[in-house]
Design a protein around this motif. Structure first.
Motif, mmCIF file in Angstrom:
data_model
loop_
_atom_site.group_PDB
_atom_site.id
_atom_site.type_symbol
_atom_site.label_atom_id
_atom_site.label_comp_id
_atom_site.label_asym_id
_atom_site.label_seq_id
_atom_site.Cartn_x
_atom_site.Cartn_y
_atom_site.Cartn_z
ATOM 1 N N LYS A 152 22.061 106.109 46.461
ATOM 2 C CA LYS A 152 22.239 105.479 45.153
ATOM 3 C C LYS A 152 21.008 105.586 44.262
ATOM 4 O O LYS A 152 20.999 105.072 43.160
ATOM 5 N N ARG A 153 19.958 106.262 44.721
ATOM 6 C CA ARG A 153 18.768 106.446 43.894
ATOM 7 C C ARG A 153 18.682 107.894 43.449
ATOM 8 O O ARG A 153 18.717 108.811 44.273
ATOM 9 N N ASP A 203 26.408 102.949 39.260
ATOM 10 C CA ASP A 203 25.457 102.008 38.677
ATOM 11 C C ASP A 203 24.288 101.809 39.629
ATOM 12 O O ASP A 203 24.207 102.445 40.686
ATOM 13 N N GLY A 204 23.362 100.942 39.264
ATOM 14 C CA GLY A 204 22.152 100.769 40.063
ATOM 15 C C GLY A 204 22.391 100.245 41.459
ATOM 16 O O GLY A 204 21.511 100.359 42.324
ATOM 17 N N GLU A 205 23.573 99.678 41.697
ATOM 18 C CA GLU A 205 23.923 99.186 43.035
ATOM 19 C C GLU A 205 24.760 100.186 43.820
ATOM 20 O O GLU A 205 25.225 99.888 44.919
ATOM 21 N N GLY A 206 24.985 101.372 43.225
ATOM 22 C CA GLY A 206 25.752 102.398 43.921
ATOM 23 C C GLY A 206 27.248 102.286 43.750
ATOM 24 O O GLY A 206 28.011 102.901 44.500
ATOM 25 N N ARG A 207 27.694 101.535 42.735
ATOM 26 C CA ARG A 207 29.125 101.368 42.498
ATOM 27 C C ARG A 207 29.607 102.386 41.472
ATOM 28 O O ARG A 207 28.942 102.603 40.449
ATOM 29 N N THR A 209 31.256 104.117 38.349
ATOM 30 C CA THR A 209 31.421 103.588 36.999
ATOM 31 C C THR A 209 31.627 104.713 35.996
ATOM 32 O O THR A 209 31.267 105.861 36.270
ATOM 33 N N PRO A 219 18.808 97.646 37.507
ATOM 34 C CA PRO A 219 18.315 98.860 38.170
ATOM 35 C C PRO A 219 19.023 100.112 37.653
ATOM 36 O O PRO A 219 20.158 100.051 37.213
ATOM 37 N N GLY A 221 20.907 103.611 37.432
ATOM 38 C CA GLY A 221 21.961 104.277 38.169
ATOM 39 C C GLY A 221 21.738 105.775 38.242
ATOM 40 O O GLY A 221 20.633 106.271 38.044
#
Length: 349
Positions: A152-153, A203-207, A209, A219, A221
């Motif tokens: 996710k980064r 997104d920044g949490e790895g979801r 979108t 955070p 994405g």
């Protein structure tokens, strides 16, 4: 409004020369940017010119001189681009590879520490017009927009690759990337307050979108690789290959803590005449082209077309009738024209 193709090239070249680029650099860069717009790559054409002018002024783009030669063998060349204009460097690399491929069948030129190289498709016809097949790939070791599959980064840039394939008729011009979309399109949609056309990001949490602003959130994405959530390992693999071609073969990249907008570039040209022969090559590629076009379409109103056919038609129309630019592109050049003492394009900007 359609603007004469040559006028757009001349205006961009005047701006680049006024900013300080020397020799043939302004004209070469300007022509490739305008060609990108004509081909439909509107985020990678004249839309880039203000940022290029900014970097010339700040010294982030080197104004003059030649690349440093790191390696120069008959069919393998490595340049240190010294932050010279990447568009100019890449155009020269294709020309050199075409010239040497005539003697050796193939030639590869890789460039480290180049500035940004814009739209890869704009370089292909320099080789296909000579009857040769060409591959151009690039990455930016200082930037990160795409996470490795399962992560996710962001780690990679979109990592584009373009391939030009001559046929008996118009060449096949492929321009794709290891990511679903580009950072340029995401930025344009963010500015317009619009989402991505599909679930093309995390997104920044790895979801997953469709938010276009994922690269500027906290955070932060990332953009998804080709294949998306289900089959993103395909784009991940492509990115690893392109990073190895551009940074591995050039010997400089992410491992060195590279900083500053730029590029690592890979160019390879093949002369079919020194393999099984040009006619034999084109016999095969023309068969592919004809049978793709003849394939029964899903929608009768949308016949199967080959990659590059729409771009070639766009360039032909732009050169004959003028080019209609994406809204806001010329307006963004007006302050630069005033600052650099260059006349606006016929007062129509």
């Amino acid at each position: 409004m359609r603007h004469p193709y040559a006028d757009l090239v001349a205006h961009a070249a005047h701006l680049l020369a006024a900013a300080g680029l020397d020799g043939d650099k302004p004209t070469v860069v300007a022509e490739r940017l305008v060609r990108a717009d004509a081909m439909g790559h509107t985020t990678h054409g004249l839309a880039l010119l203000p940022a290029y002018l900014r970097d010339i002024g700040s010294g982030a783009m080197t104004r003059s001189g030649e690349p440093a030669i790191v390696v120069d063998r008959p069919a393998a060349v490595v340049w240190d681009g010294r932050r010279l204009p990447g568009v100019w460097l890449t155009a020269r690399a294709v020309d050199l590879a075409v010239a040497r491929a005539r003697d050796y069948g193939t030639c590869t030129v890789v460039i480290r520490r180049s500035h940004h190289i814009a739209a890869l498709a704009a370089y292909l016809t320099a080789a296909t017009d000579a009857g040769m097949m060409v591959v151009v790939a690039s990455s930016d070791p200082a930037a990160a927009h795409v996470a490795p599959y399962g992560g996710k980064r962001a780690l990679f840039t979109p990592d584009p690759v373009a391939i030009g394939i001559p046929t008996e008729g118009d060449p096949i011009l492929i321009d794709i990337s290891a990511s679903i979309t580009t950072a340029g399109l995401a930025a344009r949609l963010t500015t317009a307050g619009r989402p991505l056309p599909g679930v093309w990001a995390l997104d920044g949490e790895g979801r997953p979108t469709d938010a276009a602003d994922v690269l500027s959130t906290d955070p932060r994405g990332s953009l998804l690789p080709i294949g998306g959530i289900d089959h993103g390992h395909k784009g991940y693999g492509l990115a690893l290959w392109i990073e190895a071609l551009t940074q591995g073969l050039s010997g400089w990249g992410r491992a060195d803590g590279e900083a500053g907008w730029g590029g690592a570039v890979f160019v390879q040209v093949f002369d079919p005449e020194l393999f099984a022969g040009g006619p034999a090559f084109r016999r095969q590629t023309e068969w592919l082209a004809e049978n793709c076009r003849a394939n029964p379409p899903i929608d009768p109103e949308k016949p199967v077309r080959l990659p590059g056919s729409k771009a070639a038609a766009g360039v032909a129309r732009a050169q004959a009738e003028g080019l209609e630019l994406f809204p806001g592109i010329l307006e963004a050049l007006v302050p630069w024209a005033e600052r650099l003492g260059v006349a606006a394009l016929d007062g129509r900007a």
